[in-house]
Design a protein around this motif. Sequence first.
Motif, PDB file in Angstrom:
ATOM      1  N   ARG A  87      48.602  50.869  56.757  1.00  0.00           N
ATOM      2  CA  ARG A  87      47.690  51.065  55.622  1.00  0.00           C
ATOM      3  C   ARG A  87      46.609  49.998  55.529  1.00  0.00           C
ATOM      4  NH1 ARG A  87      52.487  52.830  51.420  1.00  0.00           N
ATOM      5  NH2 ARG A  87      52.717  54.912  52.314  1.00  0.00           N
ATOM      6  N   LYS A  88      46.952  48.787  55.944  1.00  0.00           N
ATOM      7  CA  LYS A  88      45.961  47.710  55.886  1.00  0.00           C
ATOM      8  C   LYS A  88      44.801  47.976  56.832  1.00  0.00           C
ATOM      9  CE  LYS A  88      49.253  44.027  55.011  1.00  0.00           C
ATOM     10  NZ  LYS A  88      50.076  43.082  55.778  1.00  0.00           N
ATOM     11  N   GLU A 111      34.143  49.122  43.509  1.00  0.00           N
ATOM     12  CA  GLU A 111      34.808  47.903  43.030  1.00  0.00           C
ATOM     13  C   GLU A 111      36.311  48.114  42.946  1.00  0.00           C
ATOM     14  OE1 GLU A 111      33.777  45.527  39.360  1.00  0.00           O
ATOM     15  OE2 GLU A 111      32.041  46.849  39.565  1.00  0.00           O
ATOM     16  N   TYR A 112      36.683  49.264  42.374  1.00  0.00           N
ATOM     17  CA  TYR A 112      38.096  49.546  42.189  1.00  0.00           C
ATOM     18  C   TYR A 112      38.822  49.568  43.536  1.00  0.00           C
ATOM     19  CZ  TYR A 112      42.445  51.637  40.760  1.00  0.00           C
ATOM     20  OH  TYR A 112      43.780  51.845  40.545  1.00  0.00           O
ATOM     21  N   PHE A 113      38.244  50.271  44.473  1.00  0.00           N
ATOM     22  CA  PHE A 113      38.919  50.377  45.769  1.00  0.00           C
ATOM     23  C   PHE A 113      38.880  49.057  46.534  1.00  0.00           C
ATOM     24  CE2 PHE A 113      38.442  54.910  44.867  1.00  0.00           C
ATOM     25  CZ  PHE A 113      39.730  55.311  45.153  1.00  0.00           C
ATOM     26  N   GLU A 115      39.274  46.205  45.214  1.00  0.00           N
ATOM     27  CA  GLU A 115      40.407  45.448  44.683  1.00  0.00           C
ATOM     28  C   GLU A 115      41.725  46.032  45.212  1.00  0.00           C
ATOM     29  OE1 GLU A 115      40.529  42.750  42.729  1.00  0.00           O
ATOM     30  OE2 GLU A 115      42.637  42.792  42.117  1.00  0.00           O
ATOM     31  N   LEU A 116      41.762  47.345  45.337  1.00  0.00           N
ATOM     32  CA  LEU A 116      42.979  48.004  45.830  1.00  0.00           C
ATOM     33  C   LEU A 116      43.283  47.571  47.268  1.00  0.00           C
ATOM     34  CD1 LEU A 116      44.675  49.904  44.171  1.00  0.00           C
ATOM     35  CD2 LEU A 116      43.510  51.837  45.197  1.00  0.00           C
ATOM     36  N   TYR A 117      42.246  47.156  47.982  1.00  0.00           N
ATOM     37  CA  TYR A 117      42.456  46.693  49.354  1.00  0.00           C
ATOM     38  C   TYR A 117      42.303  45.184  49.468  1.00  0.00           C
ATOM     39  CZ  TYR A 117      42.782  51.357  51.268  1.00  0.00           C
ATOM     40  OH  TYR A 117      43.200  52.624  51.563  1.00  0.00           O
ATOM     41  N   ASP A 118      42.236  44.514  48.329  1.00  0.00           N
ATOM     42  CA  ASP A 118      42.104  43.054  48.322  1.00  0.00           C
ATOM     43  C   ASP A 118      40.978  42.555  49.222  1.00  0.00           C
ATOM     44  OD1 ASP A 118      43.976  42.241  46.444  1.00  0.00           O
ATOM     45  OD2 ASP A 118      45.628  42.587  47.846  1.00  0.00           O
TER      46      ASP A 118
ATOM     47  N   ARG B   3      39.677  35.329  40.457  1.00  0.00           N
ATOM     48  CA  ARG B   3      40.785  36.244  40.759  1.00  0.00           C
ATOM     49  C   ARG B   3      41.216  36.988  39.496  1.00  0.00           C
ATOM     50  NH1 ARG B   3      42.156  38.680  44.915  1.00  0.00           N
ATOM     51  NH2 ARG B   3      42.209  40.029  43.154  1.00  0.00           N
ATOM     52  N   ALA B   6      38.679  39.440  38.361  1.00  0.00           N
ATOM     53  CA  ALA B   6      38.699  40.646  39.184  1.00  0.00           C
ATOM     54  C   ALA B   6      39.879  41.526  38.801  1.00  0.00           C
ATOM     55  CB  ALA B   6      38.782  40.275  40.667  1.00  0.00           C
ATOM     56  N   ASN B  10      39.522  45.247  37.229  1.00  0.00           N
ATOM     57  CA  ASN B  10      40.137  46.419  37.820  1.00  0.00           C
ATOM     58  C   ASN B  10      41.068  47.144  36.866  1.00  0.00           C
ATOM     59  OD1 ASN B  10      39.095  46.872  40.394  1.00  0.00           O
ATOM     60  ND2 ASN B  10      41.147  47.439  41.051  1.00  0.00           N
ATOM     61  N   LEU B  13      38.826  49.197  34.888  1.00  0.00           N
ATOM     62  CA  LEU B  13      38.362  50.378  35.628  1.00  0.00           C
ATOM     63  C   LEU B  13      39.469  51.415  35.748  1.00  0.00           C
ATOM     64  CD1 LEU B  13      36.216  48.773  38.469  1.00  0.00           C
ATOM     65  CD2 LEU B  13      35.428  49.913  36.380  1.00  0.00           C
ATOM     66  N   MET B  94      48.525  55.130  49.271  1.00  0.00           N
ATOM     67  CA  MET B  94      48.113  54.526  50.542  1.00  0.00           C
ATOM     68  C   MET B  94      47.741  53.049  50.458  1.00  0.00           C
ATOM     69  SD  MET B  94      45.703  57.153  52.603  1.00  0.00           S
ATOM     70  CE  MET B  94      44.988  55.940  53.690  1.00  0.00           C
ATOM     71  N   THR B  95      47.586  52.539  49.260  1.00  0.00           N
ATOM     72  CA  THR B  95      47.134  51.151  49.161  1.00  0.00           C
ATOM     73  C   THR B  95      48.185  50.183  49.733  1.00  0.00           C
ATOM     74  OG1 THR B  95      46.541  49.358  47.703  1.00  0.00           O
ATOM     75  CG2 THR B  95      47.962  51.042  46.774  1.00  0.00           C
ATOM     76  N   PRO B  96      47.724  49.197  50.503  1.00  0.00           N
ATOM     77  CA  PRO B  96      48.662  48.199  51.029  1.00  0.00           C
ATOM     78  C   PRO B  96      49.016  47.150  49.981  1.00  0.00           C
ATOM     79  CG  PRO B  96      46.446  47.779  51.844  1.00  0.00           C
ATOM     80  CD  PRO B  96      46.364  49.018  51.018  1.00  0.00           C
ATOM     81  N   LYS B  97      48.316  47.185  48.852  1.00  0.00           N
ATOM     82  CA  LYS B  97      48.550  46.192  47.797  1.00  0.00           C
ATOM     83  C   LYS B  97      49.946  46.369  47.205  1.00  0.00           C
ATOM     84  CE  LYS B  97      45.856  44.626  43.810  1.00  0.00           C
ATOM     85  NZ  LYS B  97      45.061  43.529  44.353  1.00  0.00           N
ATOM     86  N   VAL B 102      49.657  46.891  41.272  1.00  0.00           N
ATOM     87  CA  VAL B 102      48.878  48.103  41.019  1.00  0.00           C
ATOM     88  C   VAL B 102      49.301  48.737  39.690  1.00  0.00           C
ATOM     89  CG1 VAL B 102      48.367  50.437  41.833  1.00  0.00           C
ATOM     90  CG2 VAL B 102      48.475  48.546  43.455  1.00  0.00           C
ATOM     91  N   GLN B 105      48.217  46.654  36.737  1.00  0.00           N
ATOM     92  CA  GLN B 105      46.791  46.836  36.463  1.00  0.00           C
ATOM     93  C   GLN B 105      46.531  48.142  35.729  1.00  0.00           C
ATOM     94  OE1 GLN B 105      44.621  46.504  40.140  1.00  0.00           O
ATOM     95  NE2 GLN B 105      44.032  44.410  39.671  1.00  0.00           N
TER      96      GLN B 105
END
Lengths: 328, 262
Positions: A87-88, A111-113, A115-118, B3, B6, B10, B13, B94-97, B102, B105
């Motif tokens: 995924r990374k 912006e949102y995405f 952050e979702l991917y850092d 940080r 941000a 988010n 958002l 799918m996010t790797p975070k 998540v 947030q």
Amino acid sequence: MNVAIDIHELRRDYVIRSILSNKIKRVVKALNGISFKVKKGEIFGILGPNGAGKTTTVKILSTLLLPTSGTAKVLGYDVEKHPIEIRKRINLVMGGERNLYQRLSTLENMEYFAELYDVPLKIRKKRIYDLLELAGLQEERWRDKVETYSKGMKQRLQIARGLINDPDFLFLDEPTIGLDPIGARELRNIVKKLKRMGKTIIFTTHYMQEADELCDRIAILDKGRIITIGTPTDLKKMHTEKFQIELILSFITHEHIERLQNLKYVNHMRTKELEKNIHLFIDTQACSEAVESVFNVLHGIPIQDVSIKKSTLEDVYVKLLGGEHNQS
Amino acid sequence: MRRIAAFLRNSWLAFKGVSLWLNPQAYLTEKIVNPMFRLLFYAFLLAYGYKTMENATVYIFANAMLLSTISAFNGVGIIYFSERHQGTLIYTIMTPKSKFVVIFQKVLFHILDALITVTIGMLLAVVIFNFKFAGNIYAALLLISILGTVSVSAFGIFVSSFGLLTRDINMLLSIAESVVFLFSGANFPIKRLPFGLGFVSQILPLSHTVLAIRSVVRGNIWSGLKLSYMEIVVGLVYFVLSFFFIRFLEHQARVQGNSDLY
Ligand SMILES: Nc1ncnc2c1ncn2[C@@H]1O[C@H](COP(=O)(O)OP(=O)(O)OP(=O)(O)O)[C@@H](O)[C@H]1O
Ligand SMILES: [Mg+2]
């Protein structure tokens, strides 16, 4: 070979259950054991009729779906065992108008995405601007809500969004669906640019011309099986003759047809009556030789029009899948 | 610092992206006018139905607290449903975070939002019924409200996570909301529930908060706060439960392959 994707005997069944009893109503075999490899830096096209299993393949590779059996590795990582590592390094763009936050603006979505991917804060803003520019979204609309956009604008935003984590590997599932001709061409140019940047891309589409132009290699899928795989040139060589000559005549006799069919350079011929004229379609490997011998045979018959075209990927597709084009 | 900014940005958002009440008119109706009438209804019912005003006071504040369920179920509760509807659920999966971050947030602003509603409700009660309490009682009520709101929101996440598997989340939310209403003890004492159903309230959000409010309004601030800590335990359990549950459901979504059905 630097392998980006390695799929082996991949199968995927969808189990459809009855809502009331939860009994299995039907099992759809979306993938019936497919195997292929994609090299790093390649644009790999997956073609095939509706329901062939293209999206299913893409979803398994992008870790949204688990295989029923078989293995799939992306950049060396197994989709079942190491989804996070995958995924990374990847991103997925689905064609169409969804997959975005409709009530957020372009910038807010990005912006949102990010952050979702850092995405590192230091480069975040610049990356967002660069990508939006790359995707060709007009700057004056960046602050409007996505729900007010046209289909094409949403699609462009999706492309930009798909690049937010600077993925090594990008999955594009029918990214040009519903784009106008210029938009589609721009998108193809973006894809080429991404290739030059070293990204590996899996691309599905129903537009043969597009696949021919973009893809290094192509797999044609049908009913969950790969029916052929190779470079566009190879596929054309393998499955069709190189050229197709079309002649329009006022009339023709059986004798002529027989003589034409026996010519050395005529590999295959078909006739069709259209608006009181006879159309001859001749497939050949050797264009000039075929034309010369055909003209010799047709001496005395008025020829109204001649055209010669190189065979296309569409010819391959129609030859392999034509006729029994059943949807599922 | 950047940080945190941000992170907050988010959260905002995420809130904006899935909320039902985005424009000021919708917000005003859904989060201010509607709760106001809801509260007034209970308040008058109770004020004239109970013998002593002291009893009524408890119930009025308890009902103000219950207003937090609007956010918990119609806000937090529909998060995954809304993501599915917009087709963004696949990216949430799918996010790797870290999923923990998540989720956090996604709910943060819903909690703040709920808190605003509860505060407005309580202020309204104070103004209308001309309550006069000592300052520390107000402070305790505020703290209790915050903890209660967090707890009920955690419960909201738990229910919401079913949205990972199904799009039919609304009936689940309605049931959850009714259950919380019934077992919160905001409108009648839990002890009056038949068949010893009272124990159910122990594992549902807001019941301890309602008891805490009762204690505090009657002047027993410390025992009230103690009850409130129990509430936070309940909330924490739901949050942790949700976290693992969401991971399980995400896996389930990959098995079933329905994360983009809507
Ligand atoms: N969630 C699902 N549940 C049940 N069956 C499904 C599901 N998703 C896909 N299928 C079935 O799996 C098969 C393959 O579908 P898939 O979406 O991969 O096809 P595709 O090649 O992408 O088609 P298209 O060109 O129409 O996008 C189809 O028969 C489809 O009906
Ligand atoms: Mg598809």
